[in-house]
Design a protein around this motif. Structure first.
Motif, PDB file in Angstrom:
ATOM      1  N   UNK A 116      14.116   8.941  43.533  1.00 25.71           N
ATOM      2  CA  UNK A 116      13.274   7.810  43.123  1.00 25.71           C
ATOM      3  C   UNK A 116      14.039   6.509  43.251  1.00 25.71           C
ATOM      4  N   UNK A 117      13.338   5.488  43.706  1.00 24.03           N
ATOM      5  CA  UNK A 117      13.937   4.175  43.880  1.00 24.03           C
ATOM      6  C   UNK A 117      14.150   3.880  45.352  1.00 24.03           C
ATOM      7  N   UNK A 118      14.486   2.643  45.632  1.00 26.12           N
ATOM      8  CA  UNK A 118      14.729   2.244  47.021  1.00 26.12           C
ATOM      9  C   UNK A 118      16.178   2.511  47.367  1.00 26.12           C
ATOM     10  N   UNK A 119      16.385   3.334  48.403  1.00 32.75           N
ATOM     11  CA  UNK A 119      17.736   3.628  48.849  1.00 32.75           C
ATOM     12  C   UNK A 119      17.848   3.283  50.329  1.00 32.75           C
ATOM     13  N   UNK A 120      19.060   3.043  50.765  1.00 33.74           N
ATOM     14  CA  UNK A 120      19.266   2.664  52.166  1.00 33.74           C
ATOM     15  C   UNK A 120      19.175   3.887  53.067  1.00 33.74           C
ATOM     16  N   UNK A 121      18.896   3.638  54.322  1.00 38.18           N
ATOM     17  CA  UNK A 121      18.825   4.713  55.313  1.00 38.18           C
ATOM     18  C   UNK A 121      20.173   5.424  55.423  1.00 38.18           C
ATOM     19  N   UNK A 122      21.271   4.675  55.365  1.00 36.35           N
ATOM     20  CA  UNK A 122      22.613   5.252  55.474  1.00 36.35           C
ATOM     21  C   UNK A 122      22.907   6.190  54.311  1.00 36.35           C
ATOM     22  N   UNK A 123      22.502   5.798  53.105  1.00 39.06           N
ATOM     23  CA  UNK A 123      22.713   6.638  51.923  1.00 39.06           C
ATOM     24  C   UNK A 123      21.970   7.958  52.080  1.00 39.06           C
ATOM     25  N   UNK A 124      20.711   7.879  52.518  1.00 36.71           N
ATOM     26  CA  UNK A 124      19.892   9.075  52.703  1.00 36.71           C
ATOM     27  C   UNK A 124      20.468   9.969  53.810  1.00 36.71           C
ATOM     28  N   UNK A 125      20.863   9.366  54.933  1.00 35.26           N
ATOM     29  CA  UNK A 125      21.431  10.139  56.045  1.00 35.26           C
ATOM     30  C   UNK A 125      22.732  10.810  55.626  1.00 35.26           C
ATOM     31  N   UNK A 126      23.547  10.136  54.845  1.00 39.66           N
ATOM     32  CA  UNK A 126      24.794  10.703  54.352  1.00 39.66           C
ATOM     33  C   UNK A 126      24.516  11.910  53.445  1.00 39.66           C
ATOM     34  N   UNK A 127      23.534  11.790  52.546  1.00 35.82           N
ATOM     35  CA  UNK A 127      23.168  12.895  51.651  1.00 35.82           C
ATOM     36  C   UNK A 127      22.664  14.093  52.453  1.00 35.82           C
ATOM     37  N   UNK A 128      21.806  13.843  53.459  1.00 36.52           N
ATOM     38  CA  UNK A 128      21.279  14.920  54.297  1.00 36.52           C
ATOM     39  C   UNK A 128      22.411  15.636  55.022  1.00 36.52           C
ATOM     40  N   UNK A 129      23.377  14.896  55.559  1.00 33.22           N
ATOM     41  CA  UNK A 129      24.506  15.511  56.268  1.00 33.22           C
ATOM     42  C   UNK A 129      25.376  16.345  55.340  1.00 33.22           C
ATOM     43  N   UNK A 130      25.603  15.872  54.127  1.00 30.96           N
ATOM     44  CA  UNK A 130      26.393  16.646  53.162  1.00 30.96           C
ATOM     45  C   UNK A 130      25.672  17.948  52.803  1.00 30.96           C
ATOM     46  N   UNK A 131      24.353  17.885  52.663  1.00 31.81           N
ATOM     47  CA  UNK A 131      23.575  19.087  52.348  1.00 31.81           C
ATOM     48  C   UNK A 131      23.621  20.067  53.519  1.00 31.81           C
ATOM     49  N   UNK A 132      23.491  19.554  54.744  1.00 32.47           N
ATOM     50  CA  UNK A 132      23.555  20.406  55.940  1.00 32.47           C
ATOM     51  C   UNK A 132      24.882  21.146  56.046  1.00 32.47           C
ATOM     52  N   UNK A 133      25.954  20.539  55.572  1.00 31.67           N
ATOM     53  CA  UNK A 133      27.276  21.132  55.684  1.00 31.67           C
ATOM     54  C   UNK A 133      27.549  22.237  54.664  1.00 31.67           C
TER      55      UNK A 133
END
Length: 156
Positions: A116-133
Motif C-alpha cells: 500500500x502506498x506509492x512506491x517507485x518502480x525501482x523499489x518494486x523491481x528490486x523487491x521482485x528480484x529478491x523474491x525471485x532469488x
C-alpha cells in the motif's frame, strides 16, 4: 443550477502495487523466507480475508508488515482456499476437493504481495528480484492491478 455526479470509483481508488508469487510453499514458510530475504517482519494477521458466495465460504490467509522506514503497509495474501467435501455413496466415503480463488483470473498465482502506498518502480523491481532469488520460489513478477477484473477483493 449545475449538478455534479460522483461515482463510487471516485472514492475507492486505493494506491497500491501488486506482486504475484508462484510457489508450492505453505503460507507460513513463505512468510519466513520473505522475512529472511527482504528484511521484512511479516506476521499472521488476526483475521483472514473471508468471503461467502453461493452459500460457500472461503477464507484466505493474510500476513502483514508495516514499514515505519518507508511508511508502507505490506500484505501477503493467499490466492486460493481448499475445501474438502465428503460424500457417502454405496457405503463408500468419497472425498473431493474444491478450490476457490481470490483473484480467479490469476489462478496460477499462489500468493500476492500488496504494498500500500506509492512506491517507485525501482523499489518494486528490486523487491521482485529478491523474491525471485529465493530458491523455493518458482517465479515472481509485478502485476498491473488495472488489468484485474477482481481487484476490488484486494481492498480491505
Amino acid at each position: 443550477m449545475q449538478i455534479h455526479a460522483l461515482g463510487l470509483g471516485d472514492f475507492c481508488e486505493e494506491e497500491y502495487s501488486l506482486i504475484g508469487i508462484h510457489t508450492a510453499l505453505e503460507d507460513y514458510k513463505l512468510a519466513y523466507l520473505l522475512n529472511k530475504n527482504l528484511n521484512t517482519h511479516f506476521s499472521k494477521s488476526q483475521k483472514n480475508l473471508e468471503f461467502e458466495s453461493n452459500k460457500k465460504r472461503a477464507s484466505f490467509s493474510i500476513y502483514n508488515f508495516s514499514s515505519k522506514k518507508y511508511d508502507f503497509d505490506w500484505f501477503l495474501i493467499a490466492n486460493s482456499f481448499k475445501r474438502e467435501n465428503q460424500t457417502e455413496s454405496n457405503e463408500l466415503l468419497l472425498t473431493t476437493e474444491t478450490k476457490t480463488y481470490l483473484i480467479p483470473e490469476k489462478k496460477k498465482v499462489d500468493f500476492f504481495i500488496k504494498i500500500s502506498g506509492e512506491i517507485s518502480f525501482e523499489f518494486l523491481a528490486n523487491a521482485v528480484n529478491k523474491i525471485k532469488n529465493i530458491e523455493q520460489i518458482i517465479t515472481s513478477y509485478s502485476i498491473d492491478k488495472n488489468t484485474l477484473k477482481s481487484k476490488d477483493f484486494l481492498i480491505f
